[in-house]
Design a protein around this motif. Structure first.
Motif, mmCIF file in Angstrom:
data_model
loop_
_atom_site.group_PDB
_atom_site.id
_atom_site.type_symbol
_atom_site.label_atom_id
_atom_site.label_comp_id
_atom_site.label_asym_id
_atom_site.label_seq_id
_atom_site.Cartn_x
_atom_site.Cartn_y
_atom_site.Cartn_z
ATOM 1 N N CYS A 83 19.955 -38.833 28.922
ATOM 2 C CA CYS A 83 18.409 -38.553 28.436
ATOM 3 C C CYS A 83 17.771 -39.950 29.167
ATOM 4 O O CYS A 83 16.644 -39.831 29.133
ATOM 5 C CB CYS A 83 18.697 -38.736 26.915
ATOM 6 S SG CYS A 83 19.215 -37.445 26.071
ATOM 7 N N TRP B 11 19.982 -47.016 22.042
ATOM 8 C CA TRP B 11 19.656 -45.632 21.250
ATOM 9 C C TRP B 11 20.611 -45.424 20.108
ATOM 10 O O TRP B 11 21.855 -45.524 20.433
ATOM 11 C CB TRP B 11 19.713 -44.553 22.366
ATOM 12 C CG TRP B 11 18.978 -43.393 21.899
ATOM 13 C CD1 TRP B 11 17.760 -42.928 22.185
ATOM 14 C CD2 TRP B 11 19.355 -42.500 20.991
ATOM 15 N NE1 TRP B 11 17.257 -41.733 21.809
ATOM 16 C CE2 TRP B 11 18.184 -41.286 20.918
ATOM 17 C CE3 TRP B 11 20.686 -42.040 20.127
ATOM 18 C CZ2 TRP B 11 18.314 -40.009 20.301
ATOM 19 C CZ3 TRP B 11 20.482 -40.809 19.249
ATOM 20 C CH2 TRP B 11 19.374 -40.021 19.360
ATOM 21 N N ASP C 171 23.948 -45.558 21.980
ATOM 22 C CA ASP C 171 24.178 -45.883 23.416
ATOM 23 C C ASP C 171 23.717 -47.409 23.736
ATOM 24 O O ASP C 171 23.145 -47.854 22.925
ATOM 25 C CB ASP C 171 22.992 -45.083 24.112
ATOM 26 C CG ASP C 171 23.244 -43.541 24.039
ATOM 27 O OD1 ASP C 171 24.069 -42.994 23.175
ATOM 28 O OD2 ASP C 171 22.731 -42.780 24.907
ATOM 29 N N TYR D 87 22.424 -36.654 15.566
ATOM 30 C CA TYR D 87 22.041 -35.373 15.815
ATOM 31 C C TYR D 87 22.680 -34.451 14.884
ATOM 32 O O TYR D 87 23.673 -34.884 14.304
ATOM 33 C CB TYR D 87 22.694 -34.887 17.204
ATOM 34 C CG TYR D 87 21.672 -35.419 18.604
ATOM 35 C CD1 TYR D 87 20.810 -34.315 19.121
ATOM 36 C CD2 TYR D 87 21.983 -36.603 18.986
ATOM 37 C CE1 TYR D 87 19.980 -34.992 19.976
ATOM 38 C CE2 TYR D 87 21.252 -36.845 20.269
ATOM 39 C CZ TYR D 87 20.268 -36.177 20.689
ATOM 40 O OH TYR D 87 19.317 -36.489 21.617
ATOM 41 N N GLY E 56 28.160 -32.370 26.483
ATOM 42 C CA GLY E 56 27.985 -33.945 26.587
ATOM 43 C C GLY E 56 28.938 -34.587 25.541
ATOM 44 O O GLY E 56 30.135 -34.040 24.993
ATOM 45 N N VAL E 57 28.736 -35.839 25.182
ATOM 46 C CA VAL E 57 29.428 -36.550 24.358
ATOM 47 C C VAL E 57 29.209 -36.335 22.787
ATOM 48 O O VAL E 57 30.285 -36.084 22.132
ATOM 49 C CB VAL E 57 29.312 -38.127 24.525
ATOM 50 C CG1 VAL E 57 30.116 -38.853 23.901
ATOM 51 C CG2 VAL E 57 29.365 -38.595 25.988
ATOM 52 N N CYS E 58 28.104 -35.926 22.684
ATOM 53 C CA CYS E 58 27.757 -35.478 21.191
ATOM 54 C C CYS E 58 28.195 -34.182 20.723
ATOM 55 O O CYS E 58 28.776 -34.118 19.709
ATOM 56 C CB CYS E 58 26.146 -35.250 21.033
ATOM 57 S SG CYS E 58 25.368 -37.111 21.076
ATOM 58 N N HIS F 151 28.212 -35.492 30.582
ATOM 59 C CA HIS F 151 27.374 -36.160 29.878
ATOM 60 C C HIS F 151 25.926 -35.937 30.215
ATOM 61 O O HIS F 151 25.315 -35.621 31.293
ATOM 62 C CB HIS F 151 27.644 -37.697 30.509
ATOM 63 C CG HIS F 151 26.419 -38.493 29.915
ATOM 64 N ND1 HIS F 151 25.440 -39.411 30.620
ATOM 65 C CD2 HIS F 151 26.332 -39.198 28.636
ATOM 66 C CE1 HIS F 151 24.796 -39.915 29.724
ATOM 67 N NE2 HIS F 151 25.230 -39.938 28.498
ATOM 68 N N ILE F 152 25.009 -36.141 29.065
ATOM 69 C CA ILE F 152 23.487 -35.531 29.170
ATOM 70 C C ILE F 152 22.716 -36.878 29.387
ATOM 71 O O ILE F 152 22.987 -37.743 28.474
ATOM 72 C CB ILE F 152 23.313 -34.755 27.844
ATOM 73 C CG1 ILE F 152 24.073 -33.420 27.719
ATOM 74 C CG2 ILE F 152 21.697 -34.396 27.937
ATOM 75 C CD1 ILE F 152 24.141 -32.965 26.367
ATOM 76 N N GLU G 255 28.855 -45.264 25.428
ATOM 77 C CA GLU G 255 28.394 -44.847 24.208
ATOM 78 C C GLU G 255 29.380 -44.408 23.265
ATOM 79 O O GLU G 255 30.473 -44.361 23.504
ATOM 80 C CB GLU G 255 27.293 -43.558 24.278
ATOM 81 C CG GLU G 255 28.012 -42.300 24.673
ATOM 82 C CD GLU G 255 26.904 -41.171 24.704
ATOM 83 O OE1 GLU G 255 26.313 -41.066 25.865
ATOM 84 O OE2 GLU G 255 26.726 -40.550 23.701
ATOM 85 N N ASP H 192 25.123 -40.992 17.189
ATOM 86 C CA ASP H 192 25.233 -41.677 18.541
ATOM 87 C C ASP H 192 24.678 -42.788 18.861
ATOM 88 O O ASP H 192 23.437 -43.072 18.291
ATOM 89 C CB ASP H 192 24.356 -40.177 19.362
ATOM 90 C CG ASP H 192 24.333 -40.801 20.762
ATOM 91 O OD1 ASP H 192 25.082 -41.593 21.056
ATOM 92 O OD2 ASP H 192 23.532 -39.749 21.531
HETATM 93 N N1 SME Z 1 24.199 -39.197 25.455
HETATM 94 C C1 SME Z 1 24.171 -37.790 24.775
HETATM 95 C C2 SME Z 1 22.919 -37.310 24.778
HETATM 96 C C3 SME Z 1 22.071 -37.817 23.883
HETATM 97 S S1 SME Z 1 21.334 -39.020 24.120
HETATM 98 O O1 SME Z 1 22.061 -40.129 25.063
HETATM 99 C C4 SME Z 1 20.226 -39.780 23.172
HETATM 100 C C5 SME Z 1 25.321 -36.951 25.158
HETATM 101 O O2 SME Z 1 25.875 -36.958 26.325
HETATM 102 O O3 SME Z 1 25.761 -36.416 24.337
#
Ligand code: SME
Length: 164
Positions: free
Chosen positions: A113, A54, A139, A58, A87-89, A110-111, A120, A137
């Motif tokens: 998706c 990915w 991944d 963002y 999350g990471v972003c 962590h989100i 990542e 971002d």
């Molecule tokens: N991994 C990200 C979320 C966005 S997706 O992976 C596309 C995060 O935890 O910020």
């Protein structure tokens, strides 16, 4: 030519990034539209590295200031909005600092998706005035796919495309 992490040597990866940077800058020569820039970067990065699962942006929502909204990307469906700090972003945006996560499942908040994502890197993107405009971002489907070589190359690329 696609780079594969298995036959990994830091100098090979660095060289591939340098070559790719030249290709991206050549395609974007004279183009100042942010969507066109981001779409081109996402497509060319995703295509160049086999393990990028990915790859995308963002963008800071100007109406909110502390929230990211999904921008141009390559990959499976990403979540639409991420608050700063989440999350990471959101962490990269809040700290204005690159985040390298070797195991996303061990990263608090962590989100997820897509459950296939294992590691990542998230790089903040600044404009020429130093304002944060987005995060990049990337991944991967394998653990610990990113290191300092990726961080330096991607930070440099973001600077050349969006701040130079
Ligand atoms: N991994 C990200 C979320 C966005 S997706 O992976 C596309 C995060 O935890 O910020």
């Amino acid at each position: 030519m696609s780079y594969q992490p298995r036959d990994d040597r830091p100098e090979d990866k660095r060289a591939r990034y340098l070559e790719l940077e030249g290709e991206i800058l050549a395609v974007l020569e004279g183009e100042s539209d942010r969507v066109a820039q981001m779409a081109t970067v996402a497509s060319m990065l995703n295509d160049a590295f086999e393990h990028f699962f990915w790859t995308g942006f963002y963008v800071v929502d100007p109406a909110k200031g502390d929230e990211l909204v999904v921008g141009p990307y390559q990959g499976t469906l990403g979540c639409l909005r991420i608050a700063f700090g989440r999350g990471v972003c959101g962490t990269a945006a809040a700290q204005r600092k690159t985040q390298i996560v070797e195991d996303v499942h061990a990263f608090p908040g962590h989100i997820a998706c897509d459950s296939r994502s294992e590691s990542e890197i998230v790089v903040p993107v600044f404009d020429a005035t130093g304002a944060l405009i987005a995060v990049l971002d990337v991944d991967a489907t394998e653990k610990a796919a990113f290191d300092q070589v990726d961080a330096e190359a991607l930070e440099r690329l973001m600077h050349k495309v969006f701040a130079a």
